[in-house]
Design an enzyme around this catalytic site. Structure first.
Site, PDB file in Angstrom:
ATOM      1  N   THR A   1      -6.194   1.208  -5.325  1.00 18.43           N
ATOM      2  CA  THR A   1      -5.641  -0.078  -4.880  1.00 18.43           C
ATOM      3  C   THR A   1      -6.239  -1.243  -5.663  1.00 18.43           C
ATOM      4  O   THR A   1      -5.534  -2.171  -6.067  1.00 18.43           O
ATOM      5  CB  THR A   1      -5.900  -0.246  -3.369  1.00 18.43           C
ATOM      6  OG1 THR A   1      -5.226   0.810  -2.690  1.00 18.43           O
ATOM      7  CG2 THR A   1      -5.406  -1.575  -2.850  1.00 18.43           C
TER       8      THR A   1
ATOM      9  N   ASP B   1       1.352  -0.059  -5.006  1.00 15.54           N
ATOM     10  CA  ASP B   1       0.120   0.098  -5.796  1.00 15.54           C
ATOM     11  C   ASP B   1      -0.020   1.500  -6.377  1.00 15.54           C
ATOM     12  O   ASP B   1      -0.522   1.678  -7.475  1.00 15.54           O
ATOM     13  CB  ASP B   1      -1.133  -0.307  -4.994  1.00 15.54           C
ATOM     14  CG  ASP B   1      -1.349   0.504  -3.725  1.00 15.54           C
ATOM     15  OD1 ASP B   1      -0.469   1.304  -3.342  1.00 15.54           O
ATOM     16  OD2 ASP B   1      -2.417   0.332  -3.104  1.00 15.54           O
TER      17      ASP B   1
ATOM     18  N   HIS C   1      -1.307   3.371   4.803  1.00 13.68           N
ATOM     19  CA  HIS C   1      -2.359   4.086   4.082  1.00 13.68           C
ATOM     20  C   HIS C   1      -2.413   5.515   4.612  1.00 13.68           C
ATOM     21  O   HIS C   1      -2.168   5.737   5.786  1.00 13.68           O
ATOM     22  CB  HIS C   1      -3.696   3.361   4.306  1.00 13.68           C
ATOM     23  CG  HIS C   1      -4.800   3.811   3.402  1.00 13.68           C
ATOM     24  ND1 HIS C   1      -5.574   4.920   3.666  1.00 13.68           N
ATOM     25  CD2 HIS C   1      -5.249   3.312   2.223  1.00 13.68           C
ATOM     26  CE1 HIS C   1      -6.454   5.072   2.685  1.00 13.68           C
ATOM     27  NE2 HIS C   1      -6.274   4.110   1.797  1.00 13.68           N
TER      28      HIS C   1
ATOM     29  N   GLU D   1       0.827  -1.210   0.000  1.00 15.96           N
ATOM     30  CA  GLU D   1       0.000   0.000   0.000  1.00 15.96           C
ATOM     31  C   GLU D   1       0.865   1.265   0.000  1.00 15.96           C
ATOM     32  O   GLU D   1       1.782   1.404   0.814  1.00 15.96           O
ATOM     33  CB  GLU D   1      -0.914  -0.038   1.241  1.00 15.96           C
ATOM     34  CG  GLU D   1      -1.720   1.227   1.506  1.00 15.96           C
ATOM     35  CD  GLU D   1      -2.761   1.525   0.430  1.00 15.96           C
ATOM     36  OE1 GLU D   1      -3.333   0.582  -0.141  1.00 15.96           O
ATOM     37  OE2 GLU D   1      -2.981   2.722   0.147  1.00 15.96           O
TER      38      GLU D   1
HETATM   39  C1  GP9 Z   1      -8.983  -0.413   0.931  1.00 15.93           C
HETATM   40  C2  GP9 Z   1      -7.505  -0.359   0.800  1.00 15.93           C
HETATM   41  C3  GP9 Z   1      -7.006   0.972   0.392  1.00 15.93           C
HETATM   42  O1  GP9 Z   1      -9.457  -1.711   1.073  1.00 15.93           O
HETATM   43  O2  GP9 Z   1      -7.061  -1.361  -0.053  1.00 15.93           O
HETATM   44  O3  GP9 Z   1      -7.465   1.356  -0.843  1.00 15.93           O
HETATM   45  P1  GP9 Z   1      -7.071   2.784  -1.468  1.00 15.93           P
HETATM   46  O4  GP9 Z   1      -7.806   3.819  -0.649  1.00 15.93           O
HETATM   47  O5  GP9 Z   1      -5.575   2.947  -1.346  1.00 15.93           O
HETATM   48  O6  GP9 Z   1      -7.537   2.669  -2.871  1.00 15.93           O
END
Ligand code: GP9
Length: 416
Positions: A80, A256, A196, A38
């Site tokens: 993501t 990602d 995140h 992430e």
């Molecule tokens: C949500 C996580 C984050 O399940 O995978 O997604 P993002 O906000 O980075 O698209």
């Protein structure tokens, strides 16, 4: 297929058979573990702040891997989930809408499907609610045998959206060990979560001693959060070794999408980044994600840093080639170990028609004829107004044809 050869030609390569590459099948029948990290940008790899590494475990690992240093994100609005889609299909995402939001019962040709045909068991792991990004529809469409989501991971040691990466990897490992015991090769995708936005880590998960000016800033928080993600990865790597999975698994990792961008990024943050890099934070830095592939008996014998420009579309063919499985459908990336030239598009986060090749990022502004141009090597903006024909051997309309083919193919798959 013919179209794949034509795509290679447009990218500036002389098409060669997928199976003719020296590493084709070099990791045949190995398990495959793909970690989607992430918000992980490439600039943190080998970066130090006040003498402290941000990613000590990844830095050690790249020394026994193929490390692709110029790979760029290609996601659209599906963030993501688009990255998961691209990794598993090598098909361009839609752009202004998440691909997963258009999926309901279709069967998409994919890496899980082609590995499944080779006798692999396939599973994907992510600690968020399965309905987020419509993943309850996406995963079956991609042909994963099983998925493990929030219901499985629970709410232990929550940081931000879900359980910490440490808990995530520990609980994922339990399943990987079960797969191992059953004696069937497996493909497991692990989609991490802790790093995140807004990257605020609890005190006991902060490992860096930051200079005062970084404390409490987006950049300081991001570095702490990445440092934590790396710590959790170090634990995962150790567990894989302890379980005897390290030597019989291809392990790949990629980011990602970017983490430091958009409204959260203040002028002071841009300055802090520039101070660390010794050069301004550019669009190249922003979109460059790490792509690292470890293949036991292959990459550890001949570790390499590979500078060929690549995109997320290229990850699937690169990995499939090592495993000795040729995709049996039209795909839009290429094996980055095989071809030296590349040409790839990005849209949504940059205007449609934005293109990367080995030398430049070209991003059109008001028309196809005016653009910003960035040099991949030194990451600088070269010029404000350029004629693309001066920089690409091919005609831009021809380059954009690749998009049209990918969109037409995806539309066809989605209508079925
Ligand atoms: C949500 C996580 C984050 O399940 O995978 O997604 P993002 O906000 O980075 O698209």
């Amino acid at each position: 297929g013919v179209q794949t050869d034509e795509i290679s030609r447009i990218k500036g390569n002389i098409p060669v058979k997928f199976t003719d590459h020296k590493y084709f099948g070099a990791a045949k029948d190995k398990n495959l573990i793909v970690i989607q990290a992430e918000s992980l940008q490439d600039f943190v790899i080998n970066l130090k702040i006040d003498g402290q590494e941000i990613t000590p475990n990844l830095n050690k690992w790249v020394k026994e891997s193929f490390y692709f240093t110029n790979v760029f994100q290609q996601i659209g609005a599906g963030n993501t989930s688009d990255a998961e889609f691209i990794m598993n299909t090598s098909i361009y995402p839609k752009g202004d809408v998440a691909v997963s939001s258009l999926i309901d019962g279709q069967e998409i040709p994919s890496l899980p499907r082609i590995l499944g045909e080779q006798g692999y068991r396939t599973a994907t792991f992510h600690a968020d609610d399965i309905t987020y990004w419509n993943r309850d529809k996406l995963y079956p469409a991609l042909g994963f045998d099983e998925y493990f989501a929030k219901n499985y991971f629970g709410d232990e040691d929550v940081v931000g959206i879900g359980p910490s990466d440490e808990v995530f990897y520990q609980k994922s490992m339990k399943q990987l060990k079960k797969f191992q015991q059953q004696g069937q090769p497996f493909y497991a995708q692990l989609v991490s979560l802790t790093n995140h936005t807004p990257f605020e880590m609890p005190e006991d998960k902060q490992y860096l001693d930051l200079p005062a000016e970084y404390e409490g800033t987006l950049i300081g928080n991001y570095l702490q959060s990445v440092r934590y993600a790396d710590e959790a990865l170090g634990q995962l790597f150790q567990s894989l070794q302890d379980a005897g999975l390290w030597d019989n698994s291809v392990i790949a990792l990629y980011g990602d999408h970017s983490g430091v961008h958009g409204r959260l990024l203040q002028d002071e943050d841009v300055k802090l980044l520039g101070d660390m890099f010794g050069s301004p934070y550019s669009l190249i830095d922003r979109f460059n994600v790490p792509f690292i592939v470890y293949a036991p008996g292959v990459s550890d014998k001949n570790p390499q840093e590979i500078e060929t420009t690549g995109g997320q579309l290229d990850m699937m063919p690169t990995i499939a080639n090592l495993l000795g499985v040729e995709p049996n459908y039209v795909y839009f990336g290429q094996n980055l170990l095989q071809y030296e030239n590349n040409l790839l598009g990005m849209r949504y986060y940059l205007g449609t028609g934005s293109l990367f090749n080995n030398d430049i990022l070209y991003t059109p502004e008001t028309s196809k004829r005016t653009a910003r141009l960035y040099n991949i090597g030194d990451k600088d903006m070269v010029s404000k107004v350029v004629n693309p024909e001066d920089y690409f051997e091919q005609n831009v309309d021809q380059l954009l044809q690749i998009y049209d083919w990918s969109d037409a193919y995806l539309n066809y798959l989605l209508e079925k």
